[in-house]
Design an enzyme around this catalytic site. Structure first.
Site, PDB file in Angstrom:
ATOM      1  N   ASN A 185     -13.353 -37.480   4.752  1.00 28.92           N
ATOM      2  CA  ASN A 185     -14.616 -38.221   4.741  1.00 28.92           C
ATOM      3  C   ASN A 185     -15.713 -37.258   4.287  1.00 28.92           C
ATOM      4  OD1 ASN A 185     -16.951 -39.615   5.331  1.00 28.92           O
ATOM      5  ND2 ASN A 185     -16.679 -39.558   7.563  1.00 28.92           N
TER       6      ASN A 185
ATOM      7  N   LYS B   4     -18.683 -37.834   3.642  1.00 30.85           N
ATOM      8  CA  LYS B   4     -20.024 -38.246   4.102  1.00 30.85           C
ATOM      9  C   LYS B   4     -20.997 -38.217   2.919  1.00 30.85           C
ATOM     10  CE  LYS B   4     -18.744 -36.753   8.646  1.00 30.85           C
ATOM     11  NZ  LYS B   4     -19.131 -36.382   9.982  1.00 30.85           N
TER      12      LYS B   4
ATOM     13  N   HIS C 110     -17.585 -46.030  11.278  1.00 28.69           N
ATOM     14  CA  HIS C 110     -17.773 -44.620  11.629  1.00 28.69           C
ATOM     15  C   HIS C 110     -18.944 -44.507  12.611  1.00 28.69           C
ATOM     16  CE1 HIS C 110     -18.754 -40.384  11.317  1.00 28.69           C
ATOM     17  NE2 HIS C 110     -17.519 -40.212  10.886  1.00 28.69           N
TER      18      HIS C 110
ATOM     19  N   GLU D  31     -21.347 -42.575  12.761  1.00 29.58           N
ATOM     20  CA  GLU D  31     -22.667 -42.395  12.131  1.00 29.58           C
ATOM     21  C   GLU D  31     -23.211 -43.728  11.625  1.00 29.58           C
ATOM     22  OE1 GLU D  31     -21.361 -39.257   9.522  1.00 29.58           O
ATOM     23  OE2 GLU D  31     -21.090 -37.980  11.294  1.00 29.58           O
TER      24      GLU D  31
ATOM     25  N   GLU E 177     -12.209 -40.822  17.042  1.00 32.53           N
ATOM     26  CA  GLU E 177     -13.155 -39.737  16.805  1.00 32.53           C
ATOM     27  C   GLU E 177     -14.159 -39.657  17.952  1.00 32.53           C
ATOM     28  OE1 GLU E 177     -13.428 -38.770  12.342  1.00 32.53           O
ATOM     29  OE2 GLU E 177     -14.844 -40.374  12.741  1.00 32.53           O
TER      30      GLU E 177
ATOM     31  N   GLY F 188     -18.481 -32.830  13.847  1.00 33.96           N
ATOM     32  CA  GLY F 188     -19.408 -31.857  13.274  1.00 33.96           C
ATOM     33  C   GLY F 188     -19.894 -30.805  14.254  1.00 33.96           C
TER      34      GLY F 188
ATOM     35  N   SER G  79     -14.056 -32.257  14.062  1.00 32.59           N
ATOM     36  CA  SER G  79     -13.907 -30.800  13.917  1.00 32.59           C
ATOM     37  C   SER G  79     -12.469 -30.366  13.632  1.00 32.59           C
ATOM     38  CB  SER G  79     -14.465 -30.078  15.150  1.00 32.59           C
ATOM     39  OG  SER G  79     -15.854 -30.344  15.280  1.00 32.59           O
TER      40      SER G  79
HETATM   41  P1  PGA Z   1     -15.989 -33.473  11.233  1.00 30.56           P
HETATM   42  O1  PGA Z   1     -16.248 -35.017  10.963  1.00 30.56           O
HETATM   43  O2  PGA Z   1     -14.593 -33.156  10.783  1.00 30.56           O
HETATM   44  O3  PGA Z   1     -17.040 -32.761  10.418  1.00 30.56           O
HETATM   45  O4  PGA Z   1     -16.172 -33.229  12.693  1.00 30.56           O
HETATM   46  C1  PGA Z   1     -15.267 -35.986  11.185  1.00 30.56           C
HETATM   47  C2  PGA Z   1     -15.790 -37.349  10.822  1.00 30.56           C
HETATM   48  O5  PGA Z   1     -16.977 -37.610  11.026  1.00 30.56           O
HETATM   49  O6  PGA Z   1     -15.026 -38.196  10.325  1.00 30.56           O
END
Ligand code: PGA
Length: 265
Positions: free
Chosen positions: A12, A14, A107, A109, A179, A185, A225
């Site tokens: 992803n 983003k 997601h 976000e 997640e 992140g 992460s």
């Molecule tokens: P990350 O994000 O690997 O940077 O923690 C995962 C995601 O948001 O799908």
């Protein structure tokens, strides 16, 4: 012991890499990614760039030998559930389907910044299935819910409300990404024990909603992460079928993650 399901590593990106940067990044990773995935029929890799860069990445993927195109696919990060119309700024399932096999939906976000709810996520998932897209449905508890012991309740609610009403013929084409929001992140991934116990719970809930047979086809990814350093721990659990990778997916570490997974299949 052979794994029950093909592994999936989805990246992803983003809001990183417009068309030009996307083209360069894919050019950088594709040769090695191709080598890693060549002759490995057990691992599927899905690249999910921003929607404006989908065409650029599609063009690059189309140059791959056909045998590899089955193992490196393209996914969108979001879509609207209507087929067309006056929805400024949105993209529809049919538009996504022209370029992609897959779409990430719900997601955290999107839920946090764009007001998506379990109900809108379910509408999007049903639209994705209707138009032949494979959804990656994201669920997970936030930090406060985690700290106050509400993980089980939140996951149950998300699974029951986001994964409901699936037509019979499409129940086996579903990917769920667990997640935990606090792990995204943050550099602080969930422990393998926590991730695997939630993954088993998700599969059990899906079993209760549909059937044992259907639940055995559900692909459950862990996200939050994930790096090449910790992916192997997650992949040792039989209920975890891969990862949704954010930060590490826009770096060459992504290829290392895929290589590690292929090595474990
Ligand atoms: P990350 O994000 O690997 O940077 O923690 C995962 C995601 O948001 O799908």
């Amino acid at each position: 012991m052979a794994r029950a399901r093909t592994a999936i590593i989805a990246g992803n990106w983003k809001m990183h890499y417009g068309p030009n940067e996307a083209k360069h990044f894919v050019k950088e990773i594709l040769p090695e990614l191709g080598r890693v995935l060549y002759n490995s029929s057990q691992t599927l890799c899905i690249l999910c760039p921003p929607s404006i860069s989908l065409s650029a990445v599609r063009t690059a993927l189309d140059t791959l030998p056909l045998s590899l195109q089955n193992y490196i696919e393209l996914g969108a990060q979001n879509m609207y559930f209507e087929e067309m119309g006056a929805f400024t700024g949105e993209i529809s399932p049919t538009m996504v389907r022209e370029l992609c096999s897959t779409v990430i939906l719900g997601h955290s976000e999107r839920r946090l910044y764009f007001g998506e709810t379990n109900e809108t996520v379910n509408k999007k998932v049903l639209a994705a299935l209707q138009y032949g897209l494979r959804p990656i449905i994201c669920i997970g508890e936030d930090n406060e819910q985690h700290e106050t012991g509400q993980t089980e309740r939140v996951i149950q609610e998300q699974v029951r409300n986001c994964l409901c009403n699936f037509p019979e013929a499409q129940r086996d084409n579903i990917i769920v990404a667990y997640e935990p929001v606090w792990a995204i992140g943050s550099g602080k991934a969930a422990t393998e024990e926590d991730a695997s116990s939630v993954a088993s719970m998700i599969r059990q809930l899906y079993r209760d909603m549909y059937s044992e047979e259907v639940a055995s086809t559900l692909r459950i990814l862990y996200g939050g992460s994930v790096t090449s350093e910790n992916i192997n721990e997650f992949m040792t659990h039989p209920d975890i079928d891969g990862a949704l990778v954010g930060g590490a997916s826009i770096k060459t570490d992504f290829v290392k993650i895929v290589r590690n997974v292929v090595g474990m299949m």
